[in-house]
Design an enzyme around this catalytic site. Structure first.
Site, PDB file in Angstrom:
ATOM      1  N   CYS A   6       0.853  -1.188   0.000  1.00  0.00           N
ATOM      2  CA  CYS A   6       0.000   0.000   0.000  1.00  0.00           C
ATOM      3  C   CYS A   6       0.887   1.236   0.000  1.00  0.00           C
ATOM      4  O   CYS A   6       2.102   1.144   0.134  1.00  0.00           O
ATOM      5  CB  CYS A   6      -0.953  -0.010   1.180  1.00  0.00           C
ATOM      6  SG  CYS A   6      -0.154   0.042   2.777  1.00  0.00           S
ATOM      7  N   GLY A   7       0.260   2.374  -0.126  1.00  0.00           N
ATOM      8  CA  GLY A   7       1.009   3.613  -0.236  1.00  0.00           C
ATOM      9  C   GLY A   7       1.532   4.159   1.075  1.00  0.00           C
ATOM     10  O   GLY A   7       2.654   4.651   1.148  1.00  0.00           O
TER      11      GLY A   7
END
Length: 92
Positions: free
Chosen positions: A8-9
């Site tokens: 994920c970011g």
């Protein structure tokens, strides 16, 4: 055993949701899988030996393994297509 990284970011919330869905999918299909999580900026250092990368953030880089955008696990939109894409890789 297939190895999957879910990235994920930022934090790990969305990757946790996606990772759990992938574990459930693999179990349902009888595919042995090891799922780990990381941030997108850690992928370069963690990609060795991985069969599939699933991201909940936009990724354009080629890591030498299949990359599937897994935001469907968070949004609920196109889950079946995303699951099928994951299964196609895991069954190879």
């Amino acid at each position: 055993m297939k190895k999957v990284i879910v990235a994920c970011g930022g934090a790990v919330a969305t990757s946790t949701v996606a990772a759990n869905k992938i574990r459930e999918l693999a179990k349902r299909e009888g595919i042995p899988v090891e799922v780990s999580q990381c941030r997108v900026n850690e992928l370069d250092s963690k990609k060795d030996g991985i069969d599939l990368i699933v991201t909940t953030a936009k990724v354009r880089k080629d890591y030498g393994v299949p990359v599937i955008h897994g935001v469907a696990f968070v949004s609920g939109i196109n889950i079946a297509a995303t699951e099928q894409n994951i299964l196609n890789v895991l069954k190879q």
